[in-house]
Design an enzyme around this catalytic site. Structure first.
Site, PDB file in Angstrom:
ATOM      1  N   SER A 132    -101.298 -26.253  41.680  1.00 31.32           N
ATOM      2  CA  SER A 132    -100.332 -25.933  42.632  1.00 31.32           C
ATOM      3  C   SER A 132     -99.195 -24.580  41.885  1.00 31.32           C
ATOM      4  O   SER A 132     -98.647 -24.018  42.907  1.00 31.32           O
ATOM      5  CB  SER A 132     -99.534 -27.053  42.539  1.00 31.32           C
ATOM      6  OG  SER A 132     -99.598 -28.208  41.318  1.00 31.32           O
ATOM      7  N   ASP A 283    -100.438 -34.896  27.439  1.00 31.46           N
ATOM      8  CA  ASP A 283    -100.971 -35.174  28.500  1.00 31.46           C
ATOM      9  C   ASP A 283    -103.049 -35.031  28.331  1.00 31.46           C
ATOM     10  O   ASP A 283    -103.836 -33.976  29.261  1.00 31.46           O
ATOM     11  CB  ASP A 283    -100.984 -33.909  29.593  1.00 31.46           C
ATOM     12  CG  ASP A 283    -101.413 -35.006  31.217  1.00 31.46           C
ATOM     13  OD1 ASP A 283    -101.733 -36.366  31.065  1.00 31.46           O
ATOM     14  OD2 ASP A 283    -101.690 -34.262  32.554  1.00 31.46           O
TER      15      ASP A 283
END
Length: 545
Positions: A132, A283
């Site tokens: 995105s 992450d």
């Protein structure tokens, strides 16, 4: 519609409301006093049968990049939302249609001031990844002939995110006011945290620095690294790095010995990053790791975390207390660091902490998780309304994911046997005044404080005596002398402590000249500090300054 001066894009506002109504969140909008009467009549509702967590995920995916990142960030906060929502939000996908190659090339040439024909011997027009916020193309760098990955930020994404953040901010403020169950959560602060996180992810220069920093940490380590970065060809919107072609951790073809090694490297690297460096990949899921030529590569360094020295020490102390089954120590540390607000019954808190420790110690070695333990503690403290800073949540989740990844690589690995000894070693190293500068710096701060104390006390008393305070007092000069004597004693005590610490450092460094194998300067310091200590104790016992 929304009533806020911060929201200027009415088309985007209408789009968001339409999606929310379509998925059945009309009641939510009504409670937030959002007028949707002109919209709701013509909107076809999504068929029933979807659970609320699934609806939330689908809404966020349809709303686009900002809301997807919001969901991904929320999924990292088990202290905020129930587990069923976390499991669903972890499925969020941010794959979107790719940008036209001409647009991507235009951005590259504008950012780097060179044509792609000059930059690359070959540039693949079909992206190898599209998210995105950006998309990635394979290329061959003309200067070196190396195969590289070219990461390019999507055009206009920055403005869209700013618009969405303004709308999210309105939602957060409205929800905070209208939902009693959200009173204990600072939602506007969470949106601000999202703003901070997502704007950092949009800055590719920062991501490149993160990767370069990690490579410096791991220099000489032949088992783990990150892709090399070409800083000369990197801007805030374009990042050119080494293209790593390898296997996902769950698909590697390796024997037990290599798997054991790689899993251990993953755990050791993370404990070092968290507890020693205070800088870590936030992450580290399987999609952000590749195995190539027997080496682990950590990818996508847009989301990182940092811990201050005091935060690292706090984590070390809590974990050591847990490993030693000292629940009272855990409670003392927590209350000292975060306060006692909301803790009505300390005994109940002690009981619950002990339950968590016993539950952790009762698990099999293959199922123990340091990250999950920390998350459980954070959730417990949240129930007692003890507010834990988000950095602790981020590092707990990162540790949990890293542990899970190590178990994907080597099922059955004993996580605690790897992390536990390191934690204890690092803790005792940190609190050792001889081998660590931490306490020496603290003593130096105390010396400065003690040096200024008499003057500050005198000024304070002068203000009390001659200022606007209306106090009746007698013998203030005697009080002043008493306080000055006390501060002098404090200063002497601090200096004595500093001499002891300094002498310890000198002796261990074997600074010449030596007497019986020990530094004469250090021995002299010990003797002098002993004399000062005896004098101080003698005067205190006699009640004199």
């Amino acid at each position: 519609m929304f009533k806020s001066g911060k929201i200027t894009n009415l088309f985007r506002s209408k789009e968001i409301l339409t999606i929310l109504i379509r998925y059945g969140f009309q009641d939510l909008l009504d409670k937030l006093s959002v007028d949707t009467s002109l919209l709701s009549k013509n909107i076809i509702k999504i068929e029933r049968g979807l659970s609320t967590p699934v609806k939330v995920r689908k809404v966020l995916e349809e709303l686009g990049p900002t809301f997807i990142k919001f969901g991904q960030l929320v999924s990292m906060r088990p202290d905020l939302i129930p587990e069923e929502y976390i499991r669903e939000l972890e499925k969020l996908q941010d794959e979107v249609p790719t940008e036209k190659t001409e647009t991507i090339i235009e951005i590259i040439e504008k950012e780097l001031g060179m044509s792609t024909a000059e930059l690359f011997d070959d540039f693949d027009h079909i992206p190898i990844a599209a998210g995105s916020l950006s998309q990635v193309h394979r290329a061959v760098l003309s200067e070196t002939g190396e195969l590289v990955a070219v990461k390019v930020r999507r055009p206009g994404i920055g403005e869209q995110i700013k618009t969405d953040l303004a709308i999210l901010e309105w939602f957060a403020e409205a929800a905070q006011k209208n939902f009693d169950e959200l009173k204990n959560y600072n939602l506007p602060e969470f949106v601000e945290e999202l703003r901070h996180t997502i704007m950092r992810e949009l800055d590719f220069e920062r991501e490149a620095r993160n990767m370069a920093e990690f490579r410096r940490f791991m220099f000489g380590n032949d088992a783990i690294t990150s892709p090399g970065v070409f800083m000369r060809y990197t801007t805030k919107r374009v990042l050119i790095m080494e293209l790593v072609e390898g296997e996902k951790p769950n698909r590697i073809k390796a024997g037990p010995e290599l798997r054991q090694k790689l899993a251990g490297v993953m755990l050791n690297t993370y404990t070092e990053m968290v507890f020693e460096r205070g800088f870590f990949h936030a992450d580290p899921h399987a999609g952000n790791v590749l195995v190539a030529n027997g080496k682990l590569y950590l990818l996508d360094w847009g989301m990182t975390g940092r811990l201050t020295r005091n935060m690292r020490l706090m984590l070390l102390m809590v974990l050591v207390a847990v490993l030693e089954s000292n629940e009272e120590r855990v409670i003392k540390l927590t209350i000292r660091a975060f306060g006692l607000t909301g803790v009505n019954n300390r005994e109940l808190l002690a009981r619950d902490v002990l339950d968590l420790i016993e539950e952790f110690n009762g698990r099999t070695s293959a199922s123990k998780s340091i990250g999950q333990l920390l998350i459980n503690f954070i959730n417990l403290f949240r129930r007692y309304q003890i507010v834990i800073p988000p950095q602790y949540v981020l590092v707990s989740r990162a540790l949990l994911i890293a542990e899970g990844l190590s178990r994907i690589i080597c099922p059955g690995i004993d996580v605690v046997s790897v992390i536990g000894p390191y934690v204890k070693k690092q803790y005792y190293k940190t609190i050792n005044p001889v081998s660590n500068s931490f306490w020496l710096e603290e003593v130096q701060d105390l010396i400065l404080l003690g040096h200024d104390a008499p003057e500050k006390v005198g000024k304070l008393l002068d203000i009390l005596a001659g200022g606007e305070f209306k106090l009746e007092h007698k013998g203030l000069s005697h009080l002043k002398n008493t306080l000055l004597e006390a501060s002098n004693k404090l200063t002497l005590a601090i200096i004595t402590g500093a001499l002891i610490v300094g002498s310890s450092l000198v002796i261990t460094s074997s600074t010449p000249p030596l007497v019986f194998g020990h530094s004469a300067i250090g021995v002299a310091g010990y003797l002098f500090s002993s004399v000062l200590g005896i004098v101080l104790v003698f005067n205190i016992l006699r009640g004199k300054g």
